[in-house]
Motif scaffolding. Structure first.
Motif, mmCIF file in Angstrom:
data_model
loop_
_atom_site.group_PDB
_atom_site.id
_atom_site.type_symbol
_atom_site.label_atom_id
_atom_site.label_comp_id
_atom_site.label_asym_id
_atom_site.label_seq_id
_atom_site.Cartn_x
_atom_site.Cartn_y
_atom_site.Cartn_z
ATOM 1 N N GLY A 97 15.766 28.292 1.450
ATOM 2 C CA GLY A 97 15.386 27.897 0.102
ATOM 3 C C GLY A 97 16.498 28.075 -0.907
ATOM 4 N N VAL A 98 16.115 28.174 -2.193
ATOM 5 C CA VAL A 98 17.069 28.312 -3.295
ATOM 6 C C VAL A 98 16.669 29.503 -4.148
ATOM 7 N N GLY A 99 17.611 30.411 -4.396
ATOM 8 C CA GLY A 99 17.303 31.615 -5.152
ATOM 9 C C GLY A 99 18.292 31.877 -6.266
ATOM 10 N N LEU A 100 17.943 32.847 -7.109
ATOM 11 C CA LEU A 100 18.771 33.241 -8.240
ATOM 12 C C LEU A 100 19.147 34.712 -8.149
ATOM 13 N N TYR A 101 20.348 35.027 -8.600
ATOM 14 C CA TYR A 101 20.803 36.410 -8.703
ATOM 15 C C TYR A 101 21.576 36.550 -10.006
ATOM 16 N N GLN A 102 21.327 37.663 -10.729
ATOM 17 C CA GLN A 102 22.064 37.887 -11.973
ATOM 18 C C GLN A 102 22.392 39.360 -12.119
ATOM 19 N N GLU A 103 23.634 39.633 -12.485
ATOM 20 C CA GLU A 103 24.031 40.986 -12.857
ATOM 21 C C GLU A 103 24.870 40.923 -14.112
ATOM 22 N N GLU A 104 24.572 41.765 -15.060
ATOM 23 C CA GLU A 104 25.367 41.924 -16.272
ATOM 24 C C GLU A 104 25.789 40.586 -16.898
ATOM 25 N N GLY A 105 24.808 39.701 -17.055
ATOM 26 C CA GLY A 105 25.089 38.442 -17.720
ATOM 27 C C GLY A 105 25.803 37.414 -16.887
ATOM 28 N N LYS A 106 25.883 37.597 -15.556
ATOM 29 C CA LYS A 106 26.590 36.657 -14.687
ATOM 30 C C LYS A 106 25.592 36.036 -13.709
ATOM 31 N N PRO A 107 24.885 34.992 -14.127
ATOM 32 C CA PRO A 107 23.871 34.400 -13.250
ATOM 33 C C PRO A 107 24.487 33.511 -12.178
ATOM 34 N N ALA A 108 23.762 33.327 -11.101
ATOM 35 C CA ALA A 108 24.239 32.440 -10.042
ATOM 36 C C ALA A 108 23.067 31.893 -9.260
ATOM 37 N N ILE A 109 23.242 30.735 -8.671
ATOM 38 C CA ILE A 109 22.291 30.228 -7.695
ATOM 39 C C ILE A 109 22.848 30.512 -6.317
ATOM 40 N N ILE A 110 22.036 31.049 -5.446
ATOM 41 C CA ILE A 110 22.469 31.265 -4.068
ATOM 42 C C ILE A 110 21.554 30.504 -3.136
ATOM 43 N N ARG A 111 22.138 29.816 -2.175
ATOM 44 C CA ARG A 111 21.370 29.041 -1.212
ATOM 45 C C ARG A 111 21.567 29.616 0.181
#
Length: 314
Positions: A97-111
């Motif tokens: 699937g498709v997920g999201l990860y964010q730390e300290e204002g740095k968001p990303a999409i991870i597949r």
């Protein structure tokens, strides 16, 4: 995560996604998109700990035999996410699937196939997108405690407004696959070892230098009818099946038929073999546990006639 981030998702995707995020706790009614892509067992419902439906499956428990960090599979239904939290060093491997990860204002999409390293104590959250299921393997230092004794899971919820204002980017560390049908990149060219009866593909999912302090995770892809010789690992071995159907056998034991999400354990100094099936590609993650005991001892190769006898009935 790198501080320099250069790959942005399309404005169209971002507009559609952000416009649809309207509530913090939302029943899953809109989509089962990518649910079939989540191949690992879901396990136990732990939705109370997230904004929507989520599941947890223990894959590898921390024990005194293999000494591998606690490893779980977390599955998020669409629009499900954690709160802000901290914990011991962790890496997160997207497997469906498709997920999201964010730390300290740095968001990303991870597949599927992406790996994110999260150092100990770094505040972050992760989950699915609005319209997609997401499944991830998490490997983490279970025994870590915050130095101030604070509750690592008391970081606060991601509000609907915060979720709707995310500036999303593609993962800049994504590895391009040579075979899109496989869970991870298999590498460009096959390799031939005298301890295998044919060529295999070999690559790394995670190296031995990682946030969780674990041994490396190696990705081995077996074409059909390829298997290895009987052998033993001084420190033991764990196999996590990612693609296809294959087999594993400890000497003197029954042949195990392996499918995606299965885990095979071979204790230290125990003789075993593993490999593919007669009918298609098989792949697994191989973890050589207790890396301070690295010796692998190889024995005879099973004949193809014997291999066919024990696998055709499976």
């Amino acid at each position: 995560m790198k501080k320099s981030l250069s790959f942005f998702i399309t404005a169209f995707f971002a507009t559609v996604f952000l416009a649809s995020c309207t509530s913090t706790k939302t029943a899953v009614t809109s989509s089962d998109q990518n649910k079939s892509d989540c191949k690992f067992d879901f396990g136990t419902d732990v939705s109370a700990r997230f904004t929507s439906t989520a599941y947890l499956k223990n894959l590898i428990p921390l024990d005194d035999t293999y000494n591998f960090p606690e490893t779980n599979v977390v599955t998020f239904a669409p629009n499900s996410r954690s709160s802000w939290h901290v914990h011991g060093g962790m890496y997160v491997i997207g497997v469906g699937g498709v997920g999201l990860y964010q730390e300290e204002g740095k968001p990303a999409i991870i597949r599927k196939g992406d790996v994110i390293q999260i150092p100990a104590g770094v505040k972050h959250w992760h989950g699915s997108t609005k319209d997609s299921w997401f499944q991830q393997i998490v490997v983490y230092d279970k025994n870590w405690k915050p130095s101030d004794g604070a509750d690592g899971h008391a970081g606060g919820e991601i509000t609907a407004e915060e979720f709707a204002s995310l500036k999303m980017i593609e993962n800049p560390d994504r590895v391009k696959k040579h075979d899109a049908s496989l869970m991870f990149d298999r590498g460009e060219k096959p390799v031939k070892f005298p301890t295998f009866n044919g060529e295999v593909y070999l690559s790394n999912v995670v190296t031995g230098e990682n946030a969780a302090g674990s041994p490396g995770m190696h990705y081995v892809v077996f074409p059909e009818v390829i298997y290895n010789a009987w052998h033993s690992h001084e420190g033991g071995q764990i196999l996590i099946v990612t693609d296809g159907t294959g087999y594993h056998q400890i000497k003197g034991g029954q042949v195990e038929e392996l499918h995606v999400g299965d885990v095979a354990f071979c204790p230290p100094d125990t003789t075993h073999w593993h490999g593919g099936s007669l009918y298609g590609t098989f792949a697994h993650i191989a973890i050589n546990t207790n890396p301070e005991k690295p010796v692998v001892t190889w024995y005879e190769m099973m004949s193809e006639e014997d291999y066919r006898k024990i696998t055709q009935g499976k």
